[in-house]
Design an enzyme around this catalytic site. Structure first.
Site, PDB file in Angstrom:
ATOM      1  CG  ASN A 261     -16.981  -7.503  19.955  1.00  0.00           C
ATOM      2  OD1 ASN A 261     -16.777  -6.522  19.251  1.00  0.00           O
ATOM      3  ND2 ASN A 261     -17.903  -8.416  19.665  1.00  0.00           N
TER       4      ASN A 261
ATOM      5  CB  ALA B  56     -20.359  -8.184  12.186  1.00  0.00           C
TER       6      ALA B  56
ATOM      7  CG  ASP C 179     -17.378 -16.533  19.497  1.00  0.00           C
ATOM      8  OD1 ASP C 179     -17.689 -16.548  18.294  1.00  0.00           O
ATOM      9  OD2 ASP C 179     -16.247 -16.204  19.904  1.00  0.00           O
TER      10      ASP C 179
ATOM     11  CE  LYS D  14     -28.421  -1.729  38.201  1.00  0.00           C
ATOM     12  NZ  LYS D  14     -28.189  -0.798  39.262  1.00  0.00           N
TER      13      LYS D  14
ATOM     14  CG  ASP E 184     -20.042 -19.721  11.929  1.00  0.00           C
ATOM     15  OD1 ASP E 184     -20.099 -18.678  11.243  1.00  0.00           O
ATOM     16  OD2 ASP E 184     -19.025 -20.417  12.029  1.00  0.00           O
ATOM     17  CB  ILE E 185     -23.472 -14.711  11.113  1.00  0.00           C
ATOM     18  CG1 ILE E 185     -24.357 -14.502  12.352  1.00  0.00           C
ATOM     19  CG2 ILE E 185     -23.987 -13.882   9.934  1.00  0.00           C
ATOM     20  CD1 ILE E 185     -24.504 -13.078  12.804  1.00  0.00           C
ATOM     21  CB  ILE E 186     -19.343 -16.079   8.118  1.00  0.00           C
ATOM     22  CG1 ILE E 186     -18.820 -15.663   6.763  1.00  0.00           C
ATOM     23  CG2 ILE E 186     -18.481 -17.151   8.693  1.00  0.00           C
ATOM     24  CD1 ILE E 186     -19.090 -14.252   6.432  1.00  0.00           C
TER      25      ILE E 186
ATOM     26  CE  LYS F 295     -16.392 -20.258  10.748  1.00  0.00           C
ATOM     27  NZ  LYS F 295     -16.716 -19.285  11.705  1.00  0.00           N
TER      28      LYS F 295
END
Ligand code: FMN
Length: 393
Positions: free
Chosen positions: A208, A273, A277, A287, A305-307, A341
Site C-alpha cells: 500500500n 502501520a 489485510d 518468477k 489483526d495486529i492491533i 479492538k
C-alpha cells in the site's frame, strides 16, 4: 501541581503578550515560581513592569545588563528552570530558535537550557501556515520541544484562522506532563510504522501507499522526550532518532510476531502501520511467467489483526493506541474500532494523509473526541503524544 517548580517564561514580541500576563498569574497561583525573560520586541507591547509586579521578580530582557549578569546570569537562568514556556512564540522567535541564533537574552538562554520546552505560538494565520514557520516548528519539535496550539478562531488582526495563543489553562495543562514525567523518562514505547509487503512470487508483491513517516516521527519525538522506544518498521520507513531501536520487517506475519514480542509489558503501543489485510494463499517461488493468460484469479487469505492481538495479549501494554485511516465517517468508524479492538484511543485520519506531508485527524477516546491540530506531520505527531500523556492523568 506546580508546587515549587521553577518556570522560565520566555515572552516574544506579539500582540498576544497581554494574555501572557494571565498565564503568569495562573502559573503562580498553581504554585510555580515564575521568572520572565522578555525579548526587546515583547517590551514594545507590554512593559516589564507588568510582569515584575505579577511575579515579584526582576524581569530579564538584556543580555548585556551588568547588574543582571552579576545577580543571575543567562547561564544560571537557563539552569534554574525546571521547564521553559515560550509564549507567545512569535514567528521571529521560532525562526531564531530553530536556527540557533543567539542574538538576545532569551535566544541565548535557549541554547544553554536542558529543561523541557513548551512552545505556545501566536501569530496571523498566514504567518503560521508559511512554509518557513512550519519548517521551523518541525525542526524544534524534532528536537523534543512540545507545542501547545495555536488555537483556531478570531485573531487580533481581525481575520479568522489558526494562530490564536492557547488559553492559559490549556498551556498549564500542556506544561504538567513535561514536569511530572520529564517527560517520558522510564517509559517503554513500541510503535509500528510503514506498509507491510506480501510476496506473491520472488519479485511481485502486494502492498500500500503508507510511507511510515508519522510512525517514525512519533518514535523520534517519544525518544527525545526520554522514552525507550522500539520502532517496528515496514519497508521504506524513514530513519529516526538515533536512540530508537529499529526492527525491520516485511510481511504482516513478521510484523505481528515483532509487535507481540516487543510490545509485551510495555507502557505504550501505537499502531500506525498500514498492515495488509490479506496475503497470498500460495506464494510462488521464482518468477511466474505471464504466458498467454488474459485474466487470472489469485487466492488471498486474511492476515491477523495486529492491533487487536496486541490489545488482547496477557502482557498487554498499559496504553494501546490504534490508527484508523478512513475515507468517510471518520469519527463514527474510529469509535467503532475503539470499541471492537479494546484499545484506549483511536487516531482517525483521512486516507489522503497517506504519503502527504501534512496531516490532520481526530483523537477518539472513551470519553473524548478532539480535532487534532492540522499541520505538518511533525506537528500532528506532537499533538498525538500530548494526548497520550494526558490519558494517564
Ligand atoms: C502590532 C504588531 C503585532 C504583531 N503581532 C505578532 C504576532 O502576534 N505574532 C508574531 O509572530 N509576530 C507579530 N508581530 C511581528 C513581531 O513583533 C516581529 O516579528 C518581532 O521581530 C518579533 O520579535 P521576537 O522575535 O522577539 O518575538 C507583530 C508586530 C506588530 C507591529
Amino acid at each position: 501541581m506546580l508546587n515549587g517548580k521553577h518556570i522560565l517564561l520566555g515572552i516574544g514580541g506579539g500582540i498576544a503578550v497581554y494574555r501572557v500576563a494571565e498565564l503568569a498569574r495562573l502559573l503562580i497561583k498553581r504554585g510555580a515560581e515564575v521568572r520572565c525573560v522578555m525579548t526587546r520586541s515583547a517590551c514594545e507591547f507590554v512593559t516589564p513592569m507588568t510582569f515584575e509586579a505579577l511575579t515579584g521578580q526582576a524581569v530579564h530582557n538584556d543580555l548585556f545588563d551588568l547588574t543582571g549578569e552579576r545577580t543571575i546570569g543567562h547561564i544560571q537562568l537557563a539552569r534554574w528552570a525546571d521547564a521553559i514556556v515560550i509564549a507567545p512564540a512569535t514567528a521571529g522567535l521560532l525562526a531564531r530558535l530553530a536556527h540557533g541564533i543567539a542574538d538576545d537574552l532569551l535566544s541565548t538562554i535557549m541554547l544553554v537550557a536542558k529543561a523541557p520546552v513548551l512552545l505556545a505560538p501566536a501569530m496571523n494565520h498566514s504567518m503560521w501556515h508559511a512554509e518557513a514557520t512550519q519548517r521551523n516548528v518541525e525542526t524544534l519539535t524534532a528536537r523534543g520541544m512540545q507545542l501547545v496550539g495555536p488555537a483556531t478562531g478570531d485573531l487580533a488582526c481581525g481575520e479568522t484562522g489558526a494562530g490564536r495563543l492557547s488559553e492559559p489553562e490549556s498551556i498549564h495543562d500542556a506544561l504538567l506532563p513535561l514536569l511530572t514525567t520529564h517527560a517520558l523518562k522510564g517509559q517503554q514505547w513500541v510503535i509500528n510504522a510503514g506498509p507491510t509487503v506480501e510476496a506473491w512470487d520472488g519479485v511481485r508483491t502486494l502492498s500500500n501507499r503508507a510511507t511510515g513517516t508519522l510512525g517514525a516521527l512519533l518514535a523520534g519525538q517519544a525518544a527525545a522526550l526520554g522514552a525507550t522506544v522500539t520502532l517496528i518498521a515496514g519497508p521504506g520507513t524513514p530513519p529516526t532518532h538515533p536512540q530508537v531501536q529499529r526492527i525491520a520487517v516485511e510481511s504482516a506475519l513478521q510484523m505481528l510476531a515483532a509487535c507481540l514480542q516487543a510490545g509485551s509489558d510495555t507502557d505504550v503501543f501505537i499502531g500506525t502501520a498500514a498492515v495488509s489485510d490479506f496475503r497470498f494463499a500460495e506464494p510462488l517461488a521464482g518468477k511466474m511467467k505471464r504466458g498467454d493468460t488474459q485474466s487470472m484469479s489469485i487466492d488471498l487469505i486474511a492476515n491477523p489483526d495486529i492491533i487487536a492481538a496486541v490489545a488482547g495479549m496477557d502482557a498487554r501494554p498499559v496504553r494501546v493506541i490504534a490508527f484508523a485511516a478512513e475515507a468517510e465517517k471518520h469519527i463514527e468508524n474510529g469509535r467503532t474500532k475503539l470499541l471492537a479492538k479494546h484499545v484506549d484511543a483511536v487516531v482517525a485520519n483521512d486516507i489522503s494523509n497517506m504519503g502527504a506531508s501534512c496531516a490532520s485527524g481526530w483523537w477518539i477516546s472513551r470519553d473524548q473526541e478532539i480535532k487534532l491540530n492540522a499541520g505538518s506531520k511533525h506537528i500532528f505527531a506532537a499533538a498525538i503524544i500530548d494526548q497520550i500523556t494526558r490519558l494517564d492523568r
